[in-house]
Design a protein around this motif. Structure first.
Motif, PDB file in Angstrom:
ATOM      1  N   GLN A  43       0.786  -1.159  -0.142  1.00 50.01           N
ATOM      2  CA  GLN A  43       0.104  -0.076   0.162  1.00 50.01           C
ATOM      3  C   GLN A  43       0.897   1.279   0.101  1.00 50.01           C
ATOM      4  O   GLN A  43       1.331   1.610   1.172  1.00 50.01           O
ATOM      5  CB  GLN A  43      -0.846   0.133   1.483  1.00 50.01           C
ATOM      6  N   VAL A  44       0.880   1.912  -0.948  1.00 48.93           N
ATOM      7  CA  VAL A  44       1.692   3.174  -1.372  1.00 48.93           C
ATOM      8  C   VAL A  44       0.700   4.202  -1.711  1.00 48.93           C
ATOM      9  O   VAL A  44      -0.019   4.238  -2.595  1.00 48.93           O
ATOM     10  CB  VAL A  44       2.704   3.005  -2.143  1.00 48.93           C
ATOM     11  N   ASP A  45       0.703   5.618  -0.978  1.00 50.05           N
ATOM     12  CA  ASP A  45       0.061   6.569  -1.161  1.00 50.05           C
ATOM     13  C   ASP A  45       0.487   7.223  -2.473  1.00 50.05           C
ATOM     14  O   ASP A  45      -0.347   7.588  -3.204  1.00 50.05           O
ATOM     15  CB  ASP A  45      -0.049   7.229   0.111  1.00 50.05           C
ATOM     16  N   ILE A  46       1.822   7.610  -2.326  1.00 51.89           N
ATOM     17  CA  ILE A  46       2.230   8.584  -3.457  1.00 51.89           C
ATOM     18  C   ILE A  46       3.432   7.800  -3.945  1.00 51.89           C
ATOM     19  O   ILE A  46       4.406   7.402  -3.418  1.00 51.89           O
ATOM     20  CB  ILE A  46       2.547   9.863  -2.797  1.00 51.89           C
ATOM     21  N   ALA A  47       3.576   7.818  -5.485  1.00 53.50           N
ATOM     22  CA  ALA A  47       4.882   7.363  -6.217  1.00 53.50           C
ATOM     23  C   ALA A  47       5.566   8.526  -6.773  1.00 53.50           C
ATOM     24  O   ALA A  47       4.766   9.140  -7.689  1.00 53.50           O
ATOM     25  CB  ALA A  47       4.536   6.209  -7.113  1.00 53.50           C
ATOM     26  N   LEU A  48       6.590   9.057  -6.537  1.00 57.26           N
ATOM     27  CA  LEU A  48       7.351  10.154  -7.147  1.00 57.26           C
ATOM     28  C   LEU A  48       8.062   9.419  -7.928  1.00 57.26           C
ATOM     29  O   LEU A  48       9.028   8.360  -7.987  1.00 57.26           O
ATOM     30  CB  LEU A  48       8.199  10.642  -6.030  1.00 57.26           C
ATOM     31  N   LEU A  49       7.782   9.670  -9.503  1.00 57.50           N
ATOM     32  CA  LEU A  49       8.438   8.861 -10.722  1.00 57.50           C
ATOM     33  C   LEU A  49       8.862   9.969 -11.517  1.00 57.50           C
ATOM     34  O   LEU A  49       8.812  10.860 -12.100  1.00 57.50           O
ATOM     35  CB  LEU A  49       7.441   8.410 -11.582  1.00 57.50           C
ATOM     36  N   ASP A  50      10.605   9.318 -11.820  1.00 63.65           N
ATOM     37  CA  ASP A  50      11.327  10.126 -12.762  1.00 63.65           C
ATOM     38  C   ASP A  50      10.897   9.856 -14.308  1.00 63.65           C
ATOM     39  O   ASP A  50       9.940   8.507 -14.374  1.00 63.65           O
ATOM     40  CB  ASP A  50      12.667   9.674 -12.749  1.00 63.65           C
ATOM     41  N   VAL A  51      11.122  10.548 -15.409  1.00 60.19           N
ATOM     42  CA  VAL A  51      10.404  10.184 -16.714  1.00 60.19           C
ATOM     43  C   VAL A  51      11.501   9.217 -17.166  1.00 60.19           C
ATOM     44  O   VAL A  51      10.825   8.316 -17.730  1.00 60.19           O
ATOM     45  CB  VAL A  51      10.305  11.441 -17.318  1.00 60.19           C
ATOM     46  N   ARG A  52      12.592   9.740 -17.332  1.00 63.02           N
ATOM     47  CA  ARG A  52      13.331   8.770 -18.066  1.00 63.02           C
ATOM     48  C   ARG A  52      14.245   7.492 -17.127  1.00 63.02           C
ATOM     49  O   ARG A  52      15.041   8.053 -16.508  1.00 63.02           O
ATOM     50  CB  ARG A  52      14.577   9.344 -18.944  1.00 63.02           C
ATOM     51  N   MET A  53      13.634   6.409 -17.185  1.00 66.40           N
ATOM     52  CA  MET A  53      14.247   5.284 -16.542  1.00 66.40           C
ATOM     53  C   MET A  53      14.326   4.163 -17.253  1.00 66.40           C
ATOM     54  O   MET A  53      13.311   3.868 -18.345  1.00 66.40           O
ATOM     55  CB  MET A  53      13.330   5.020 -15.271  1.00 66.40           C
ATOM     56  N   PRO A  54      15.230   3.318 -17.285  1.00 67.56           N
ATOM     57  CA  PRO A  54      15.465   2.058 -17.796  1.00 67.56           C
ATOM     58  C   PRO A  54      14.246   1.002 -17.558  1.00 67.56           C
ATOM     59  O   PRO A  54      13.482   1.117 -16.795  1.00 67.56           O
ATOM     60  CB  PRO A  54      16.634   1.337 -17.306  1.00 67.56           C
ATOM     61  N   ASN A  55      14.208   0.014 -18.472  1.00 68.32           N
ATOM     62  CA  ASN A  55      13.005  -1.223 -18.270  1.00 68.32           C
ATOM     63  C   ASN A  55      11.468  -0.598 -18.590  1.00 68.32           C
ATOM     64  O   ASN A  55      10.570  -1.164 -19.425  1.00 68.32           O
ATOM     65  CB  ASN A  55      13.010  -1.805 -16.968  1.00 68.32           C
ATOM     66  N   MET A  56      11.386   0.475 -17.570  1.00 64.32           N
ATOM     67  CA  MET A  56       9.908   1.084 -17.854  1.00 64.32           C
ATOM     68  C   MET A  56      10.093   2.589 -17.193  1.00 64.32           C
ATOM     69  O   MET A  56      10.509   2.598 -16.346  1.00 64.32           O
ATOM     70  CB  MET A  56       8.796   0.408 -17.067  1.00 64.32           C
ATOM     71  N   ASN A  57       9.492   3.789 -18.419  1.00 63.91           N
ATOM     72  CA  ASN A  57       9.847   4.930 -18.047  1.00 63.91           C
ATOM     73  C   ASN A  57       8.416   5.021 -17.152  1.00 63.91           C
ATOM     74  O   ASN A  57       7.691   4.598 -16.679  1.00 63.91           O
ATOM     75  CB  ASN A  57       9.869   5.804 -19.253  1.00 63.91           C
TER      76      ASN A  57
END
Length: 212
Positions: free
Chosen positions: A48-62
């Protein structure tokens, strides 16, 4: 109860630095940091994660691809946190359900406020991001929109046009000589017809004609 956060960034210095910063705020709990979008998705589908901070350019899946899966398959709310203020990424991330889009050089207090705002059901876009969207709309008239106008009333089309140009509800009410409450009712109708969630997505929809 603390707001639980996951950070996904392929730069270990950035993700660990962000963890240290956010962990200084008592209302946050950083559960994990990961190096790519696939790891982010896999973790959020189990925990259970409330917020995911995601970079745009990442390997495997952006981050844009991860946003789509998180929105569709989990209750986690994705926020794009990136150095890339690219038009294509902004539009795709919002269409995929991103609840926020912030640049990494944003002041930590603003990132903190954005996380809390998204957690409580709002959508947060920095001015530089909104300016990118509005710049795409410069000179766009109702007849140039890719929206199927037959799905909407003339007034709804007027309101979508103004939303896409960055008008607030108050500004729309003055422009169209209707109350703010009436504007809000029209926006609710538009969201219902399109199955979108917020105003920024309406702007993207108006521009692209797509809700996918």
């Amino acid at each position: 109860m603390n707001i639980t956060i996951m950070i996904a960034d392929d730069n270990s210095f950035i993700r660990e630095g962000m963890k240290i910063i956010l962990s200084t705020y008592g209302e946050f709990e950083v559960l994990i940091t990961v190096a790519d979008g696939k790891e982010a998705v896999d973790y959020c589908q189990i925990h259970q994660v409330d917020i995911a901070l995601l970079d745009v350019r990442m390997p495997n899946m952006n981050g844009v691809e991860a946003t789509k899966i998180l929105t569709e398959k989990t209750k986690t709310k994705p926020i794009i946190l990136t150095t890339f203020d690219d038009d294509e990424y902004i539009i795709d991330a919002i269409k995929n359900g991103a609840k926020g889009y912030l640049l990494k050089n944003t002041d930590p207090e603003r990132i903190r406020d954005a996380i809390k705002s998204v957690y409580y059901g709002n959508t947060v876009m920095q001015d530089v991001v909104l300016d990118k969207i509005k710049s795409n709309m410069t000179g766009t008239s109702k007849t140039e929109s890719k929206v199927d106008a037959s799905l909407f009333t003339e007034r709804e089309m007027d309101i979508m046009t103004l939303i896409a140009k960055g008008y607030s509800n108050k500004a729309i009410s003055k422009e169209l000589f209707i109350s703010e409450g009436t504007v809000a009712n029209y926006i609710t109708s538009i969201l219902s017809k399109t199955r979108l969630e917020h105003r920024t997505q309406i702007a993207i929809y108006y521009l692209t004609g797509s809700v996918e």
